[in-house]
Design a protein around this motif. Structure first.
Motif, PDB file in Angstrom:
ATOM      1  N   LEU A 312     -43.047  65.168  -3.729  1.00  0.00           N
ATOM      2  CA  LEU A 312     -43.021  63.732  -3.449  1.00  0.00           C
ATOM      3  C   LEU A 312     -41.594  63.247  -3.182  1.00  0.00           C
ATOM      4  O   LEU A 312     -41.357  62.461  -2.259  1.00  0.00           O
ATOM      5  N   ALA A 313     -40.647  63.739  -3.972  1.00  0.00           N
ATOM      6  CA  ALA A 313     -39.263  63.282  -3.832  1.00  0.00           C
ATOM      7  C   ALA A 313     -38.660  63.747  -2.508  1.00  0.00           C
ATOM      8  O   ALA A 313     -37.963  62.981  -1.828  1.00  0.00           O
ATOM      9  N   MET A 314     -38.897  64.996  -2.119  1.00  0.00           N
ATOM     10  CA  MET A 314     -38.287  65.492  -0.890  1.00  0.00           C
ATOM     11  C   MET A 314     -38.870  64.784   0.336  1.00  0.00           C
ATOM     12  O   MET A 314     -38.145  64.512   1.296  1.00  0.00           O
ATOM     13  N   PHE A 315     -40.140  64.444   0.286  1.00  0.00           N
ATOM     14  CA  PHE A 315     -40.731  63.726   1.415  1.00  0.00           C
ATOM     15  C   PHE A 315     -40.165  62.311   1.510  1.00  0.00           C
ATOM     16  O   PHE A 315     -39.762  61.857   2.581  1.00  0.00           O
ATOM     17  N   CYS A 316     -40.099  61.621   0.379  1.00  0.00           N
ATOM     18  CA  CYS A 316     -39.592  60.239   0.384  1.00  0.00           C
ATOM     19  C   CYS A 316     -38.121  60.180   0.778  1.00  0.00           C
ATOM     20  O   CYS A 316     -37.712  59.336   1.582  1.00  0.00           O
ATOM     21  N   ILE A 369     -33.169  68.045  -1.471  1.00  0.00           N
ATOM     22  CA  ILE A 369     -33.710  68.792  -0.338  1.00  0.00           C
ATOM     23  C   ILE A 369     -34.001  67.864   0.832  1.00  0.00           C
ATOM     24  O   ILE A 369     -33.659  68.146   1.989  1.00  0.00           O
ATOM     25  N   GLY A 370     -34.639  66.739   0.550  1.00  0.00           N
ATOM     26  CA  GLY A 370     -34.986  65.804   1.620  1.00  0.00           C
ATOM     27  C   GLY A 370     -33.763  65.308   2.370  1.00  0.00           C
ATOM     28  O   GLY A 370     -33.744  65.273   3.605  1.00  0.00           O
ATOM     29  N   LEU A 371     -32.723  64.926   1.630  1.00  0.00           N
ATOM     30  CA  LEU A 371     -31.492  64.443   2.266  1.00  0.00           C
ATOM     31  C   LEU A 371     -30.792  65.560   3.040  1.00  0.00           C
ATOM     32  O   LEU A 371     -30.326  65.357   4.166  1.00  0.00           O
ATOM     33  N   ALA A 372     -30.717  66.751   2.440  1.00  0.00           N
ATOM     34  CA  ALA A 372     -29.973  67.845   3.066  1.00  0.00           C
ATOM     35  C   ALA A 372     -30.664  68.350   4.329  1.00  0.00           C
ATOM     36  O   ALA A 372     -30.014  68.582   5.351  1.00  0.00           O
ATOM     37  N   PHE A 373     -31.982  68.526   4.283  1.00  0.00           N
ATOM     38  CA  PHE A 373     -32.711  69.029   5.450  1.00  0.00           C
ATOM     39  C   PHE A 373     -32.525  68.099   6.644  1.00  0.00           C
ATOM     40  O   PHE A 373     -32.220  68.546   7.754  1.00  0.00           O
ATOM     41  N   ALA A 374     -32.734  66.821   6.421  1.00  0.00           N
ATOM     42  CA  ALA A 374     -32.640  65.854   7.510  1.00  0.00           C
ATOM     43  C   ALA A 374     -31.224  65.786   8.059  1.00  0.00           C
ATOM     44  O   ALA A 374     -31.016  65.732   9.282  1.00  0.00           O
ATOM     45  N   SER A 375     -30.239  65.805   7.179  1.00  0.00           N
ATOM     46  CA  SER A 375     -28.847  65.674   7.614  1.00  0.00           C
ATOM     47  C   SER A 375     -28.380  66.886   8.398  1.00  0.00           C
ATOM     48  O   SER A 375     -27.688  66.754   9.413  1.00  0.00           O
TER      49      SER A 375
END
Length: 480
Positions: A312-316, A369-375
């Protein structure tokens, strides 16, 4: 012809990439079940994961480059058809050998990542590209989490073969929609596929990743491991020489040397080491019987639920990254994501006696993970010419995978180096492993500070929107 809906295009790309990411992790919790059902040994069953890893590592950058050359939609549809065939073969596999072959076929789907990023860059309005890449990265990251969480309930309620039957249906529908509605990208790279470069790239990747994944069984000092590492180094040097001399290199080394590219790839290597190793060892930790002095004796389903906060956190955070990137910048978000990973792993090394602590760690790491992947994806896409998008993002994904293999291999040495009389690892092995992973993520955060900042992405986007020849044929201008 009227422009196709970018929303529908994004839905197709997200579904395909998300399914592949799910296949990456879906089978891992079910390996003991597969081993029992197909009457094989544990060492043989692990090849279900190893074969997939090697195949994806080989095909991701190669087919990313093929898409740059012959058309990203055409390549995307072909890759989806191959993944469909691999899932169908896996669902019907009568023995472990056929299942391993099916996983090799599925690994071709690694190319969905760079192809999807390339299509977004080619087809979406410049103002939509960063947010769409962030959203797609969130789906990719969440797909891996879905695999870990969903494996247990699917196997318990149905059968392990449904881990592949469900993707068969999803990929089949996605392929039909892609064929009809995804537009063919106008940007094409000049030249042809460097097959010598492809063969050498494949060879050194296999020679590197195979001993990393099997060193625990073969022994780090064994002739096979040392010999393969030596072969990997020699082949890597030959690959560099061949690419430097080629008129149409598979991977343009000039692009790889761009400051924004090599620094982002360094972060990918370090953060990937922490992320994939955590995915591999945290479920094993919580499934360890409490009689070992740690662990909770959790079932596959329960261990998956403890990872749900991460999903949930990585998606958000991945979705949120697209909104924050214009304000804070991709560099800041990348450093923050890696730092959150380090914080989560540091917490885990010190406190892991209660299940709520595991859930908190999973949630904080998921934010990272969510921030790093997108960036990472946004930094690579913004820094290379359009016709190099597939190859460059494919190599970034590959470097992250290499980092994951290194992190998992080293963590395995720390965890399994000393065993209790029961055969279970000591708790100190996990503590040392989690500490190492925290240090790697901290190093990734420091490396992210070296990523140069783009001067004016907005000016470039305005020029592209008005049809002016801004940076279409060369890397984006950077400043330190």
């Amino acid at each position: 012809m009227p422009r196709k809906s970018t929303r529908l295009t994004f839905a197709v790309l997200a579904t395909g990439a998300g399914v592949f990411a799910m296949l990456q992790s879906l089978i891992a919790p079910a390996l003991p079940t597969v081993q029992h059902a197909l009457h094989t040994s544990q060492s043989t069953a692990t090849w279900v994961m190893t074969a997939y890893l090697l195949s994806a590592s080989v095909f991701t950058p190669i087919l990313g480059r093929v898409g740059d050359l012959i058309g990203k939609k055409r390549t995307l549809v072909a890759v989806l058809l191959v993944v469909l065939a691999g899932c169908l073969l896996a669902a019907l596999a009568p023995n472990i050998g056929m299942l391993i072959v099916a996983r090799v076929v599925q690994g071709v789907g690694g190319a969905l990542f760079p192809l999807s990023f390339g299509i977004i860059r080619d087809e979406f309005a410049p103002s939509e590209v960063p947010g769409s890449i962030s959203n797609l990265s969130a789906v990719i990251a969440a797909g891996g989490g879905v695999g870990i969480v969903a494996a247990g309930p699917i196997v318990s309620a149905l059968d392990y073969r449904w881990l592949f039957w469900i993707p068969v249906a999803v990929v089949a529908i996605t392929t039909l929609i892609a064929l009809r509605y995804v537009p063919e990208s106008p940007n094409r790279a000049e030249g042809k596929v460097s097959w010598l470069g492809a063969v050498l790239l494949s060879a050194w990747l296999v020679a590197l990743l195979l001993p990393l994944s099997q060193a625990g069984k073969w022994g780090w000092g064994s002739a096979r491991v040392i010999g393969l590492f030596a072969v990997a180094v020699a082949l890597f040097v030959l690959w560099l020489l061949a690419e430097a001399r080629s008129r149409s290199p598979l991977i343009d080394l000039r692009v790889m040397r761009l400051p924004a590219v090599w620094t982002t790839n360094t972060v990918a290597l370090l953060f990937g080491a922490g992320m994939y190793a955590l995915w591999s060892f945290l479920p094993a930790f919580v499934q360890t019987p409490s009689s070992a002095g740690y662990g909770f004796g959790a079932s596959v389903t329960t261990s998956g639920l403890l990872m749900l906060p991460m999903l949930l956190a990585m998606f958000c955070s991945g979705i949120l990254s697209g909104r924050l990137e214009p304000v804070l910048g991709a560099k800041s978000l990348l450093a923050t994501g890696a730092a959150l990973g380090a914080l989560a792993l540091g917490f885990l090394a010190l406190w892991h006696a209660a299940q709520w602590q595991i859930a908190v760690v999973a949630g904080v790491f998921g934010l990272g993970i969510g921030l790093a992947f997108a960036s990472m994806a946004n930094l690579i896409v913004a820094s290379v010419p359009p016709e190099q998008t597939g190859a460059a993002t494919g190599m970034n994904a590959n470097i992250r995978t290499i980092g994951g293999s290194i992190g998992a291999a080293i963590t395995s040495v720390l965890v399994t180096g000393r065993l209790q009389p029961s055969g279970l690892p000591y708790g100190s092995g996990y503590t040392h492993g989690f500490t190492l992973l925290a240090v790697l993520c901290l190093a990734a955060a420091l490396a992210a500070l070296l990523v140069p900042v783009r001067r004016t992405a907005r000016a470039t986007g305005t020029a592209r929107a008005s049809g002016e020849p801004s940076q279409a044929g060369r890397p984006t201008a950077l400043r330190g």
